[in-house]
Motif scaffolding. Structure first.
Motif, PDB file in Angstrom:
ATOM      1  N   GLN A 235     -53.726  14.865  17.409  1.00 11.60           N
ATOM      2  CA  GLN A 235     -52.466  15.603  17.388  1.00 11.60           C
ATOM      3  C   GLN A 235     -51.402  14.954  16.517  1.00 11.60           C
ATOM      4  O   GLN A 235     -50.268  15.405  16.523  1.00 11.60           O
ATOM      5  N   GLY A 236     -51.742  13.912  15.793  1.00  8.60           N
ATOM      6  CA  GLY A 236     -50.785  13.312  14.880  1.00  8.60           C
ATOM      7  C   GLY A 236     -50.412  11.906  15.268  1.00  8.60           C
ATOM      8  O   GLY A 236     -51.199  11.164  15.875  1.00  8.60           O
ATOM      9  N   SER A 237     -49.181  11.516  14.939  1.00  7.37           N
ATOM     10  CA  SER A 237     -48.678  10.177  15.193  1.00  7.37           C
ATOM     11  C   SER A 237     -47.314  10.265  15.852  1.00  7.37           C
ATOM     12  O   SER A 237     -46.648  11.310  15.818  1.00  7.37           O
ATOM     13  N   SER A 238     -46.900   9.168  16.461  1.00  7.04           N
ATOM     14  CA  SER A 238     -45.602   9.148  17.138  1.00  7.04           C
ATOM     15  C   SER A 238     -44.962   7.775  16.995  1.00  7.04           C
ATOM     16  O   SER A 238     -45.648   6.758  16.881  1.00  7.04           O
ATOM     17  N   VAL A 239     -43.630   7.782  17.005  1.00  7.71           N
ATOM     18  CA  VAL A 239     -42.829   6.560  16.941  1.00  7.71           C
ATOM     19  C   VAL A 239     -41.715   6.693  17.974  1.00  7.71           C
ATOM     20  O   VAL A 239     -41.062   7.741  18.058  1.00  7.71           O
ATOM     21  N   ASN A 240     -41.517   5.657  18.764  1.00 14.50           N
ATOM     22  CA  ASN A 240     -40.463   5.647  19.761  1.00 14.50           C
ATOM     23  C   ASN A 240     -39.682   4.356  19.673  1.00 14.50           C
ATOM     24  O   ASN A 240     -40.267   3.269  19.600  1.00 14.50           O
ATOM     25  N   SER A 241     -38.368   4.463  19.684  1.00 14.70           N
ATOM     26  CA  SER A 241     -37.506   3.285  19.637  1.00 14.70           C
ATOM     27  C   SER A 241     -36.389   3.458  20.660  1.00 14.70           C
ATOM     28  O   SER A 241     -35.947   4.573  20.937  1.00 14.70           O
ATOM     29  N   SER A 242     -35.943   2.352  21.227  1.00 13.25           N
ATOM     30  CA  SER A 242     -34.872   2.390  22.216  1.00 13.25           C
ATOM     31  C   SER A 242     -33.977   1.174  22.026  1.00 13.25           C
ATOM     32  O   SER A 242     -34.397   0.131  21.512  1.00 13.25           O
ATOM     33  N   TYR A 243     -32.740   1.335  22.463  1.00 15.14           N
ATOM     34  CA  TYR A 243     -31.736   0.271  22.347  1.00 15.14           C
ATOM     35  C   TYR A 243     -30.908   0.265  23.619  1.00 15.14           C
ATOM     36  O   TYR A 243     -30.474   1.326  24.096  1.00 15.14           O
ATOM     37  N   TRP A 244     -30.703  -0.914  24.179  1.00 14.37           N
ATOM     38  CA  TRP A 244     -29.915  -1.082  25.403  1.00 14.37           C
ATOM     39  C   TRP A 244     -28.956  -2.239  25.226  1.00 14.37           C
ATOM     40  O   TRP A 244     -29.319  -3.277  24.642  1.00 14.37           O
ATOM     41  N   ARG A 245     -27.741  -2.054  25.715  1.00 16.33           N
ATOM     42  CA  ARG A 245     -26.733  -3.114  25.579  1.00 16.33           C
ATOM     43  C   ARG A 245     -25.836  -3.137  26.804  1.00 16.33           C
ATOM     44  O   ARG A 245     -25.430  -2.084  27.318  1.00 16.33           O
ATOM     45  N   ARG A 246     -25.535  -4.335  27.272  1.00 14.31           N
ATOM     46  CA  ARG A 246     -24.612  -4.526  28.387  1.00 14.31           C
ATOM     47  C   ARG A 246     -23.239  -4.875  27.799  1.00 14.31           C
ATOM     48  O   ARG A 246     -23.044  -5.962  27.232  1.00 14.31           O
ATOM     49  N   LEU A 247     -22.290  -3.941  27.936  1.00 12.47           N
ATOM     50  CA  LEU A 247     -20.958  -4.164  27.398  1.00 12.47           C
ATOM     51  C   LEU A 247     -20.152  -5.102  28.283  1.00 12.47           C
ATOM     52  O   LEU A 247     -19.488  -6.023  27.800  1.00 12.47           O
ATOM     53  N   THR A 248     -20.184  -4.854  29.594  1.00 11.07           N
ATOM     54  CA  THR A 248     -19.517  -5.720  30.560  1.00 11.07           C
ATOM     55  C   THR A 248     -20.455  -5.883  31.759  1.00 11.07           C
ATOM     56  O   THR A 248     -21.580  -5.385  31.748  1.00 11.07           O
ATOM     57  N   ASP A 249     -19.984  -6.557  32.786  1.00 12.41           N
ATOM     58  CA  ASP A 249     -20.802  -6.729  33.980  1.00 12.41           C
ATOM     59  C   ASP A 249     -21.089  -5.400  34.670  1.00 12.41           C
ATOM     60  O   ASP A 249     -22.068  -5.282  35.411  1.00 12.41           O
ATOM     61  N   LYS A 250     -20.244  -4.377  34.437  1.00 15.07           N
ATOM     62  CA  LYS A 250     -20.389  -3.101  35.123  1.00 15.07           C
ATOM     63  C   LYS A 250     -20.735  -1.944  34.201  1.00 15.07           C
ATOM     64  O   LYS A 250     -20.988  -0.836  34.686  1.00 15.07           O
ATOM     65  N   VAL A 251     -20.768  -2.152  32.906  1.00 16.09           N
ATOM     66  CA  VAL A 251     -20.998  -1.070  31.952  1.00 16.09           C
ATOM     67  C   VAL A 251     -22.201  -1.401  31.076  1.00 16.09           C
ATOM     68  O   VAL A 251     -22.265  -2.484  30.482  1.00 16.09           O
ATOM     69  N   SER A 252     -23.155  -0.452  31.020  1.00 15.66           N
ATOM     70  CA  SER A 252     -24.331  -0.569  30.163  1.00 15.66           C
ATOM     71  C   SER A 252     -24.505   0.734  29.397  1.00 15.66           C
ATOM     72  O   SER A 252     -24.246   1.824  29.926  1.00 15.66           O
TER      73      SER A 252
END
Length: 363
Positions: A235-252
């Protein structure tokens, strides 16, 4: 006399000892060098984007309609609880679900039964601090699914071997077998590989699929990438990327991007000559933790805006509100859930005094 004594030792024995000593020296030098790098365990390949998918993303939290859950803890050690869940207006959820959970430091058992007769069970057994065996079974609409998985967690890597619906009773091997490993190569970078061998039926040819992954950890952010050159059944090819960052102790915050390249009408072609169809999905999410509540919001490239608020009213009562607006389809969905934990007075006293601690379950 000493020369005569050593001359009586066979030359092959001396050579063997010398070879073993060399191998032992190389092995000890390799592990000493490996430990000096200060590598950490990067997690499992299956959950390579865990920080985004399980922390800020709403994919595993969203629901619609009404939902009520009643949980009754029976004991803390061993851990044992019963739960009943009712839902209305949700197509993906059963109107009634009963589940029981039992766990110790080495054993985890969970069984679930729905109103239509569907059954599912999970069991984990911890052989050691590093090795866990997981099994799962599900019976739904007259069809069954069986999975057996073995996970090994090292100091700087995690390896897994999984079998789904394995069978040899038809004159050959049938089912799906998955092996993967995620290894830290530097304190910040981890590389992974997953191999899948599957055969749906004996009259079909087996398929072998490979995927590659990378995970980079910064001071307050984590990025991951997965590439699958060949998807099942060509069925082809796939690419997946993700990014996560913690801005403060309570905000992500986090973002996810998935691309799929499927063959065109002719079934052939390349990315350069335009013979492949390209599909993509992108989403961005944020999570904010208040003192007694948690708020999540997400927006994707299809114009869907979702939010979810979890509010703890009392230590034993939690209310959840979910909402989604699809601007392209001009549709809106809402969900409201209430969770109640009916703990006995004896268990509440034990929890307040800290006399009995729940065991660390082998998840």
């Amino acid at each position: 006399m000493a020369d005569d004594k050593f001359s009586s030792i066979p030359a092959a024995h001396v050579h063997e000892n010398s070879l073993l000593s060399t191998i032992r020296t190389i092995y000890q030098s390799f592990w000493a060098r490996r430990e000096s790098l200060g590598l950490l365990n990067p997690g499992s390949y299956e959950n390579i984007n865990r920080e985004f998918s399980r922390d800020v993303s709403l994919t595993n939290f969203m629901f619609t309609g009404l939902r009520a859950e009643w949980t009754k803890p029976i004991s803390h050690s061993p851990f044992f609880q019963l739960s009943h869940q009712l839902s209305m207006g949700a197509q993906a959820m059963s109107p009634y679900t009963f589940s029981a959970l039992y766990g110790t430091s080495n054993v985890f058992l969970q069984g679930t039964m729905e109103n239509d007769g569907s059954l599912s069970a999970r069991s984990n057994y911890r052989w050691s601090d590093s090795f866990v065996t997981k099994t799962g079974a599900q019976i739904q609409s007259g069809q069954g699914v069986l999975s057996i998985e073995n996970d090994y967690t090292g100091t700087d890597f995690t390896a897994s071997l999984k079998a789904m619906n394995p069978s040899i009773i038809e004159g050959g091997i049938k089912g799906a077998f998955i092996a993967n490993c995620l290894q830290s190569v530097t304190p910040s970078l981890a590389l992974g590989l997953e191999a899948v061998w599957q055969r749906i039926a004996m009259n079909t040819s087996p398929e072998v699929l490979l995927s590659y992954g990378a995970k980079y950890r910064g001071s307050d952010w984590i990025a991951s990438l997965q590439v699958q050159p060949d998807m099942p059944q060509g069925q082809g090819s796939s690419v997946n990327s993700s990014y996560w960052r913690r801005l403060t102790d309570k905000v992500s915050v986090g973002a996810d991007l998935s691309l799929e390249f499927t063959p065109g009408m002719g079934g052939q072609g390349s990315l350069m000559d335009g013979g492949w169809e390209k599909k993509g999905a992108a989403s961005a999410a944020a999570k904010y933790e208040f003192r007694a509540s948690t708020f999540r919001a997400q927006i994707d490239n299809k114009g869907r805006l979702s939010c979810l608020l979890e509010k703890t009213i009392l230590p034993a009562i939690r209310v959840t509100f979910a909402g989604e607006m699809d601007h392209l389809k001009q549709q809106a969905k809402v969900g409201l859930g209430v969770s109640v934990e009916a703990m006995s007075e004896e268990l509440m006293e034990q929890a307040e005094k800290g006399g009995v601690q729940a065991p660390s379950l082998p998840f």
